[in-house]
Design an enzyme around this catalytic site. Sequence first.
Site, mmCIF file in Angstrom:
data_model
loop_
_atom_site.group_PDB
_atom_site.id
_atom_site.type_symbol
_atom_site.label_atom_id
_atom_site.label_comp_id
_atom_site.label_asym_id
_atom_site.label_seq_id
_atom_site.Cartn_x
_atom_site.Cartn_y
_atom_site.Cartn_z
ATOM 1 N N LEU A 26 0.743 -1.111 -0.142
ATOM 2 C CA LEU A 26 -0.058 -0.027 -0.043
ATOM 3 C C LEU A 26 0.773 0.949 -0.056
ATOM 4 O O LEU A 26 1.772 1.054 0.560
ATOM 5 C CB LEU A 26 -0.912 -0.255 1.128
ATOM 6 C CG LEU A 26 -1.623 -0.534 1.519
ATOM 7 C CD1 LEU A 26 -2.805 -1.011 2.752
ATOM 8 C CD2 LEU A 26 -2.792 -1.062 0.090
ATOM 9 N N ASP A 27 0.438 2.298 -0.434
ATOM 10 C CA ASP A 27 1.330 3.536 -0.389
ATOM 11 C C ASP A 27 1.060 3.809 0.616
ATOM 12 O O ASP A 27 0.634 3.669 1.873
ATOM 13 C CB ASP A 27 0.537 4.900 -1.280
ATOM 14 C CG ASP A 27 0.813 4.576 -3.051
ATOM 15 O OD1 ASP A 27 1.596 3.504 -3.804
ATOM 16 O OD2 ASP A 27 -0.247 4.879 -3.921
ATOM 17 N N LYS A 28 2.216 4.673 0.902
ATOM 18 C CA LYS A 28 2.619 5.041 1.960
ATOM 19 C C LYS A 28 1.544 5.976 2.630
ATOM 20 O O LYS A 28 0.869 5.551 3.972
ATOM 21 C CB LYS A 28 3.763 6.150 2.183
ATOM 22 C CG LYS A 28 3.886 7.009 3.500
ATOM 23 C CD LYS A 28 5.160 7.877 3.884
ATOM 24 C CE LYS A 28 5.126 8.768 5.135
ATOM 25 N NZ LYS A 28 6.480 9.614 5.063
ATOM 26 N N ARG A 86 -5.707 6.217 -8.058
ATOM 27 C CA ARG A 86 -4.604 7.748 -7.790
ATOM 28 C C ARG A 86 -5.418 8.385 -9.563
ATOM 29 O O ARG A 86 -5.511 9.447 -9.805
ATOM 30 C CB ARG A 86 -4.185 8.171 -7.137
ATOM 31 C CG ARG A 86 -3.823 7.167 -5.801
ATOM 32 C CD ARG A 86 -2.857 7.359 -5.698
ATOM 33 N NE ARG A 86 -1.771 8.721 -5.591
ATOM 34 C CZ ARG A 86 -0.298 8.624 -4.953
ATOM 35 N NH1 ARG A 86 0.084 7.859 -4.634
ATOM 36 N NH2 ARG A 86 -0.061 9.620 -4.972
#
Length: 302
Positions: free
Chosen positions: A141-143, A242
């Site tokens: 998962l992205d930060k 996104r």
Amino acid sequence: MVKKNSNYRREAKSLKYVVEEPLELLTFLLNVMSNRSRNSVKSILARGQVTIDDHIETKYNYMLRPGQTVTILKNKAAIKQDVLIGMSIIHEDDDIIVINKEAGLLSIATEKEKNQTALHQLMDYVKKENPENRVFVVHRLDKDTSGVMMFAKSEQVKRKMQDNWKEIVKERTYVALVEGKVTKEKGYISSWLRESKTHLMYSSQTPNDGLHAITHYQLIQANEEFSLLEVQLETGRKNQIRVHMQDLGHPVVGDKKYGSKQHKAIGRLGLHAKVLSFNHPTTNELLLFQTDVPQSFLAKSS
């Protein structure tokens, strides 16, 4: 298969404060922790011991708003021994660990940060039982994305999960807080994604111009400024949601990289991995893990 603590969570002593007036975070912490030096408070911030509502915050000048809850993990020794920072374990067995990751925590190490990551903390955690134990990354998962994430406890399980990802994983559902009022109740975005040299993902309608990506969405609630969407991935490409929300004309809140103008609305990225469902790599049992939608998402879109 032996199940261990399916609702396991390590807790440290923490202090909670409700913000009453607009104030920079460092100033607020110096006020409520008046017995500590400025450098000590800065260290607590830098180590990721401070959370605001549903995300870790390390910026000194983060602007607090009335009604937000600031939580401080106060025991430095506990940080090293007993506490998982920015995450909690929601399932563990002999083969896998499933966590709920907070926004602000890296999944894996970067050039700048080696230790304060989900992988490093879990590696330390499993080694306490046996120094030979290891943890392996299955997906990321992205930060700044929160939610459900899974790790393997052996190279064999990791390979099985990654090599058969499309067959094993039955559901990956996210919630996205996006800018503007989405009027269509449900729909999908289909495009080809490719990455630039600067690691920015580009979306193209030209067939085979990159990797094919399909994202389905359904409206949960909306007002004139923000919409809350349930998003399901048919494919799992880098930054897919996104980019596709930008394509839709409703970028994810807080996502400056992909078109957000409201990047300070909730103090984090408006993306949360809500559901992960898959067949267990060893038993083939269908497992489903679900986490709560962050309160800030619900409040902004109501």
